[in-house]
Scaffold this motif. Structure first.
Motif, PDB file in Angstrom:
ATOM      1  N   ASN A 214       4.858  45.991  36.802  1.00  0.00           N
ATOM      2  CA  ASN A 214       6.243  45.684  37.141  1.00  0.00           C
ATOM      3  C   ASN A 214       6.847  46.770  38.013  1.00  0.00           C
ATOM      4  N   PHE A 215       7.453  46.348  39.118  1.00  0.00           N
ATOM      5  CA  PHE A 215       8.120  47.275  40.028  1.00  0.00           C
ATOM      6  C   PHE A 215       9.623  47.013  40.023  1.00  0.00           C
ATOM      7  N   SER A 225       5.727  50.136  36.079  1.00  0.00           N
ATOM      8  CA  SER A 225       5.289  50.268  34.686  1.00  0.00           C
ATOM      9  C   SER A 225       4.083  49.386  34.435  1.00  0.00           C
ATOM     10  N   TYR A 226       3.193  49.871  33.553  1.00  0.00           N
ATOM     11  CA  TYR A 226       2.065  49.067  33.078  1.00  0.00           C
ATOM     12  C   TYR A 226       1.478  49.741  31.850  1.00  0.00           C
ATOM     13  N   LEU A 227       0.749  48.949  31.069  1.00  0.00           N
ATOM     14  CA  LEU A 227       0.098  49.450  29.857  1.00  0.00           C
ATOM     15  C   LEU A 227      -1.179  50.202  30.179  1.00  0.00           C
ATOM     16  N   ILE A 228      -1.423  51.287  29.451  1.00  0.00           N
ATOM     17  CA  ILE A 228      -2.724  51.955  29.490  1.00  0.00           C
ATOM     18  C   ILE A 228      -3.154  52.253  28.059  1.00  0.00           C
ATOM     19  N   GLN A 229      -4.461  52.274  27.868  1.00  0.00           N
ATOM     20  CA  GLN A 229      -5.056  52.549  26.557  1.00  0.00           C
ATOM     21  C   GLN A 229      -4.482  51.620  25.481  1.00  0.00           C
ATOM     22  N   HIS A 230      -3.985  50.453  25.917  1.00  0.00           N
ATOM     23  CA  HIS A 230      -3.544  49.366  25.048  1.00  0.00           C
ATOM     24  C   HIS A 230      -2.292  49.678  24.225  1.00  0.00           C
ATOM     25  N   ASP A 231      -1.885  50.930  24.133  1.00  0.00           N
ATOM     26  CA  ASP A 231      -0.751  51.264  23.268  1.00  0.00           C
ATOM     27  C   ASP A 231       0.207  52.275  23.896  1.00  0.00           C
ATOM     28  N   MET A 232       0.149  52.387  25.232  1.00  0.00           N
ATOM     29  CA  MET A 232       1.009  53.345  25.914  1.00  0.00           C
ATOM     30  C   MET A 232       1.529  52.703  27.199  1.00  0.00           C
TER      31      MET A 232
END
Length: 419
Positions: A214-215, A225-232
């Protein structure tokens, strides 16, 4: 992809730098059958930063090198993308991260940089790539070619790659002068937001519920924004701070209120994310380098790759992708029958393929940065209308459908007159 076996010499390749660019090139050349040694001055491998986006032109190369499955163990595959106004209004479903016409053969992924590095390292063992940590290169003899380490050890090879990043010492040696990167006055704020306490009644629930890119675009900068490591959630603000600010090499802790002050009238969702307990803010200066007239030494036995050759701003998420494209072209050329006396020709063909493409990506990145940062007014209204009409699709098609390996292979065949 496994390149077809053909009778050809096996070359010794030395790579200076064991970041994403150096590892990718090592994998590509080792897969093509060559002996690769990578030198890294740090005592341990680590990637500075957090999240990274991998568009299909990057993941296509990971497929070629046989490490995509390992990458997928750590990566998130976004279900959606949005371009929004700074107030939160969705303008378009871009970037088109789930458009099967564009991502069916190679996915769009988001991943933590350390996980990506780990996945690339997983492929080095089966190809016999040797990595020498704590090995600082003090001198390059471009004509032999050879490297001399700070310990006095000397290593000779058939060719050397300079993959030591935007602050490249190799680039300075090639040019015969200091050539530090420069800051156009942009800074990055990154907030790492743990998602465990984001519940269904939270404004940011949708950002946690499904993986998306998302921009938000506003005067002076943009947020992604985007998810990394499934929980961050990885929240990044690129902001024009002026050339007078303090230069920061690499992430340093920053105050959340400083971040908040830059987006005071932006989407309430962003402000709610800042308030999530455990959120950590860092800040650093963005750098790029001047376009180089040539990446190769006249001996034809040395070439710069990755950020050492073409460091750019992150506004099209193409830093790693362009390094992977370099590696893809190199690997494809050197998987073809290349004689030892043809190495200079091979590196020239490599540069002829890569330098125009990298330059185009650089300029489109600067255009994207300017487009993201428009203040309210006629230009912003025109931008929004174009985004609603899907005018950015041609850009993503041009960017993502590129196959570096195929480009390298076809260019070498054209040079040699083979089919």
């Amino acid at each position: 992809m496994t390149y077809k076996s053909q009778s050809r010499p096996v070359f010794s390749v030395l790579v200076v730098g064991c970041g994403l660019s150096g590892l990718a090139s090592a994998l590509a050349l080792a897969q093509a059958g060559h002996h690769v040694t990578v030198f890294e001055r740090s005592d341990k491998l680590q990637e500075i930063g957090a999240g990274i986006q991998l568009s299909p032109n990057a993941t296509r190369q990971l497929q070629h090198w046989g490490v995509l499955e390992e990458v997928l163990k750590y990566a998130d595959r976004p279900e959606a993308g949005t371009f929004r106004s700074y107030r939160g209004n969705v303008l378009s479903q871009s970037p088109p991260v789930s458009d099967q016409e564009l991502v069916s053969e190679a996915p769009y992924l988001v991943i933590h940089r350390a996980d990506l590095l780990r996945a690339l390292l997983s492929g080095t063992g089966k190809h016999g790539i040797e990595i020498k940590l704590g090995s600082e290169v003090k001198e390059i003899d471009f004509n032999k070619p050879s490297l001399r380490l700070s310990t006095g050890e000397v290593y000779e090879a058939d060719l050397i790659l300079g993959a030591d990043g935007e602050r490249s010492r190799c680039r300075g040696s090639l040019l015969g002068r200091a050539d530090p990167p420069y800051s156009p006055g942009d800074v990055v704020y990154r907030i790492s937001v743990p998602t465990k306490d984001i519940t269904e009644d939270h404004r940011a629930w949708d950002l946690k519920r499904r993986s998306s890119v998302n921009f938000w675009m506003g005067s002076g900068g943009h947020v992604v924004s985007y998810l990394i490591q499934h929980d961050m959630l990885n929240i990044v603000l690129v902001y024009a701070d002026g050339a007078s600010g303090k230069v920061m090499y690499g992430p340093q802790r920053a105050d959340l209120e400083e971040f908040r002050s830059k987006i005071s009238d932006w989407d309430p969702v962003l402000h709610e994310l800042i308030n999530v307990e455990g959120s950590v803010c860092t800040k650093w200066t963005l750098f790029q380098i001047h376009e180089l007239a040539q990446w190769r030494h006249e001996s034809g036995r040395f070439v710069l790759i990755g950020d050492a050759a073409h460091a750019i701003l992150p506004c099209l998420a193409q830093g790693a992708a362009q390094a992977f494209e370099d590696a893809g072209v190199l690997g494809a050329i050197f998987s073809e029958p290349v004689g030892r006396d043809q190495i200079p020709d091979a590196l020239r063909v490599f540069e002829e393929v890569r330098r125009p493409r990298a330059s185009d990506v650089r300029h489109r990145t600067l255009d994207q940065k300017a487009m993201f940062a428009l203040a309210d007014g006629p230009d912003q209204e025109g931008r929004d209308a174009k985004l609603r009409a899907g005018a950015d699709r041609d850009l993503f098609r041009w960017l993502w459908e590129y196959d570096a390996a195929e480009s390298g292979r076809e260019a070498w065949k054209a040079f040699t007159g083979t089919t």
